[in-house]
Design a protein around this motif. Structure first.
Motif, mmCIF file in Angstrom:
data_model
loop_
_atom_site.group_PDB
_atom_site.id
_atom_site.type_symbol
_atom_site.label_atom_id
_atom_site.label_comp_id
_atom_site.label_asym_id
_atom_site.label_seq_id
_atom_site.Cartn_x
_atom_site.Cartn_y
_atom_site.Cartn_z
ATOM 1 N N UNK A 156 40.030 39.432 46.178
ATOM 2 C CA UNK A 156 39.360 38.328 45.593
ATOM 3 C C UNK A 156 38.101 38.643 44.816
ATOM 4 N N UNK A 157 37.363 39.789 45.239
ATOM 5 C CA UNK A 157 36.116 40.041 44.430
ATOM 6 C C UNK A 157 36.735 40.533 42.992
ATOM 7 N N UNK A 158 37.777 41.299 42.916
ATOM 8 C CA UNK A 158 38.306 42.021 41.643
ATOM 9 C C UNK A 158 39.489 41.277 41.079
ATOM 10 N N UNK A 159 39.668 40.027 41.611
ATOM 11 C CA UNK A 159 41.031 39.445 41.169
ATOM 12 C C UNK A 159 42.104 40.186 40.965
ATOM 13 N N UNK A 160 42.534 40.781 41.996
ATOM 14 C CA UNK A 160 43.847 41.588 41.998
ATOM 15 C C UNK A 160 44.995 40.792 42.514
ATOM 16 N N UNK A 161 44.895 39.421 41.990
ATOM 17 C CA UNK A 161 46.244 38.592 42.067
ATOM 18 C C UNK A 161 46.934 38.694 40.967
ATOM 19 N N UNK A 167 50.012 36.792 53.549
ATOM 20 C CA UNK A 167 49.443 35.338 53.588
ATOM 21 C C UNK A 167 49.170 35.006 55.424
ATOM 22 N N UNK A 168 50.161 35.798 56.238
ATOM 23 C CA UNK A 168 49.881 35.517 57.673
ATOM 24 C C UNK A 168 48.462 36.468 57.921
ATOM 25 N N UNK A 218 41.389 32.493 48.916
ATOM 26 C CA UNK A 218 42.505 32.953 48.198
ATOM 27 C C UNK A 218 42.860 31.964 47.269
ATOM 28 N N UNK A 219 43.069 30.802 47.616
ATOM 29 C CA UNK A 219 43.438 29.627 46.439
ATOM 30 C C UNK A 219 42.712 29.323 45.862
ATOM 31 N N UNK A 220 41.392 29.232 46.110
ATOM 32 C CA UNK A 220 40.347 28.805 45.223
ATOM 33 C C UNK A 220 40.121 29.927 44.084
ATOM 34 N N UNK A 221 40.332 31.256 44.591
ATOM 35 C CA UNK A 221 40.204 32.362 43.599
ATOM 36 C C UNK A 221 41.399 32.248 42.641
ATOM 37 N N UNK A 222 42.578 32.073 43.183
ATOM 38 C CA UNK A 222 43.688 31.872 42.245
ATOM 39 C C UNK A 222 43.501 30.561 41.119
#
Length: 638
Positions: A416-421, A459-460, A471-475
């Motif tokens: 989340x911090x480094x936007x690794x999605x 996700x689990x 996670x969703x807000x970051x995405x």
């Protein structure tokens, strides 16, 4: 431009034109009268002036004195005396006091000189020419102009206010007609009960009411047909539970859905012999007994919203309970045994000849339908084989190499911090026209060593750590702020998980994010929510759909399996599409499919087949009038 504005503009223009014309005519008449009055006054005054000049006997000094005295009286703009020896002139070029220069230029009064001979006896001693003082006219006209202007402003303002009130009153029914028309465009069924008194408007409203009633009647008939056909296709006629056919269609979705404890429990409840019950109670009472037992199964599992209970054959019942851990599952098994004993005792049934066995399997999201059914069936077999007791619980051992809770927390926080999605966009198309309808957002995650984790991998743990919303807000923030080539001129659909919707902080976080970026999002946006979750949490989902509507974002339902007893909730939510597994859609009878399409067509909803894998499925879908698809086959078609 609205009809009200058009009528108000036209009427206002006419009123302004009429009043302006009246004011101009009044002003011009006043100007003409004042100039004529000045002319008559000047004519009268020049006669007096010539008499006085005649008495001077042509003496220049006396003539100048008379001219000066007359000029100082203020009645003249110019006095000119001419003779053979005398040429004396007095003129005032100053502007009238209290009259603005622009008004003088606008009025532009031009007076012609009035001349008369000055005679003494029978001899002419000279000629005098005068111009009346136009300053008096300017002052008078300016005062009249001010009065007319103020009267014009008051008259126009009053008239416009009055016209506005009248038009609002006359066109008030039209506002409701407009609201009804807009509702029809949104596939909302609104009946206007207050009919306008204007004949034309009344006819329009009656026509629209008739159309709405007709469409609503089509919806209601389709809804009733779905319920009847669904009862026949997916319900056990005796217990009113779902049957094996529906269980197999719904099972994969229940296994893989996101839940806070990574899986759930499945229970097989098996009656040793239906013949013994029938022999003791008779056919009808046996059916009544089984119906009561089915009701007890629902009662002991009522806290599980996502549950599925099915009667798979004459003697076997299956309970799929997402978010049910081992302790709760064993407790439910005890309650089921207790309820069976109570029912047997009430019906004088000997439990030595008629009894149940219960097999329990603690499944995980990684289980397949085959593994779940096999493991639960094995648990039931061991329950039947037990000498003491009738219940057996089985749970597969955890993978010891799996990461622990804190390791997952560290990994997710770093991502989340480094936007690794990594965002992935999967196309939904009309397979006939090959046109892309929208793109569904999915995402994977990488750790700092570039190792990739699929959505199902992380996700689990994210749910267990209450990090789904983060996670969703970051995405979403990444999607809104960073350019992605796949989003250009597209409708992007985002599947919001049930855990995100249930998070008490999610609504506020999403609301703030949409408020911040809704004006700068360079593409169309749509949100998807599970149909099953929506049915069980309608009020919660409605709050989210209102938020989407506030910013003109669209909304759709996925994982549709027709679980609801009534489809009126679709009228409340107005989704633009229903996504359903291809296997479910192809399993529908023609009658049920036709009824479903009557309902969706009346509401402007598109049915989308998901998880389409084979080309052979396309022809079958086309026969059911479904042409919008998503799944692995899409890339082969484009």
């Amino acid at each position: 431009m609205t009809l009200f504005k058009q009528m108000a503009l036209v009427v206002s223009f006419i009123i302004v034109l009429v009043l302006a014309t009246v004011m101009i005519i009044n002003y011009n008449n006043a100007k003409k009268d004042m100039i004529q009055s000045l002319y008559q006054t000047t004519v009268n005054n020049i006669a007096t002036l010539t008499d006085k000049l005649a008495q001077t006997d042509g003496e220049e000094a006396e003539i100048q004195s008379v001219v000066d005295a007359a000029f100082d009286s203020g009645y003249y703009k110019m006095i000119l005396f001419q003779s053979d020896t005398i040429n004396y002139k007095q003129i005032d070029d100053s502007l009238p006091e209290g009259v603005p220069e622009w008004f003088i230029k606008f009025t532009n009064i031009k007076l012609k000189p009035i001349s008369a001979d000055v005679t003494s006896g029978w001899s002419i001693i000279g000629k005098v020419s005068v111009i009346g003082d136009s300053g008096v006219v300017y002052k008078g006209l300016y005062k009249i102009f001010q009065q007319l202007f103020y009267l014009f402003i008051v008259s126009v303002s009053g008239s416009l206010i009055l016209i506005n009130i009248i038009l609002h009153f006359v066109l008030k029914p039209l506002k409701k007609v407009q609201e009804q028309a807009e509702a029809i465009l949104k596939n909302e069924f609104i009946i206007q009960k207050e009919l306008p008194f204007t004949t034309e408007f009344k006819d329009v409203v009656n026509g629209m009411n008739a159309m709405v009633l007709k469409v609503e009647d089509i919806f209601n008939k389709g809804n009733e047909a779905i319920q009847k056909n669904r009862e026949l296709l997916y319900k056990d006629p005796v217990t009113k539970l779902f049957n094996r056919r529906y269980l197999m269609l719904k099972l994969l979705d229940l296994i893989q859905q996101n839940n806070s404890i990574s899986g759930g429990s499945s229970l097989f409840v098996s009656l040793n012999s239906i013949e013994e019950l029938t022999k003791h109670l008779g056919h009808q009472k046996t059916n009544d007994f089984l119906l009561q037992f089915a009701q007890e199964l629902n009662n002991v599992t009522k806290k599980f919203q996502e549950k599925l209970i099915a009667r798979v054959n004459a003697t076997d019942f299956t309970l799929i309970l997402p978010e049910c851990d081992s302790d709760v599952a064993n407790d439910i098994a005890k309650k089921i045994n207790k309820k069976w004993e109570e029912l047997s005792k009430n019906n004088n049934i000997n439990q030595e000849y008629s009894f149940i066995n219960i097999g329990i399997y603690r499944y995980k999201p990684t289980d397949t339908i085959a593994s779940l059914m096999t493991n639960t069936d094995n648990a039931l077999a061991k329950a039947i084989a037990k000498e003491n007791g009738n219940t057996y619980f089985f749970e597969a051992k955890d993978n010891k190499s799996a990461m622990g809770k804190e390791e997952w927390r560290e990994l997710l926080e770093d991502a989340i911090k480094h936007n690794r999605f990594h965002l992935i966009f999967r196309k939904t198309i009309n397979f006939q026209s090959k046109q892309i309808q929208h793109k569904v957002l999915s995402f994977t995650m990488q750790d700092k060593n570039k190792k990739e984790y699929l959505y199902g991998d992380f996700i689990a743990p994210a749910i267990n750590l209450n990090m789904v919303s983060e996670i969703y807000i970051s995405i979403l923030q990444d999607l809104f702020t960073n350019p992605h080539k796949d989003t250009k001129e597209s409708l992007i659909s985002i599947n919001l998980s049930s855990e995100f919707i249930k998070d008490p902080n999610a609504f506020e976080q999403l609301s703030m994010l949409l408020q911040k970026y809704h004006k700068t999002i360079p593409f169309q946006l749509c949100f998807e929510i599970s149909d099953t979750f929506t049915i069980k949490n309608l009020a919660l989902v409605k709050n989210f759909t209102k938020l989407f509507s506030k910013y003109n974002f669209q909304f759709g339902l996925n994982s549709f399996t027709g679980e609801s007893q009534d489809f009126h909730y679709l009228k409340e939510l107005h989704p633009i599409f229903l996504k359903s597994d291809t296997s479910y859609l192809l399993d529908q009878s023609d009658n049920l499919m036709n009824a479903l399409q009557v309902v969706t067509d009346s509401l402007g909803i598109v049915i989308i087949a998901s998880f389409v894998k084979e080309k052979e499925e396309l022809q079958k879908l086309e026969e059911k009038h479904i042409t919008t698809i998503q799944g692995p086959i899409v890339d082969q078609l484009l």
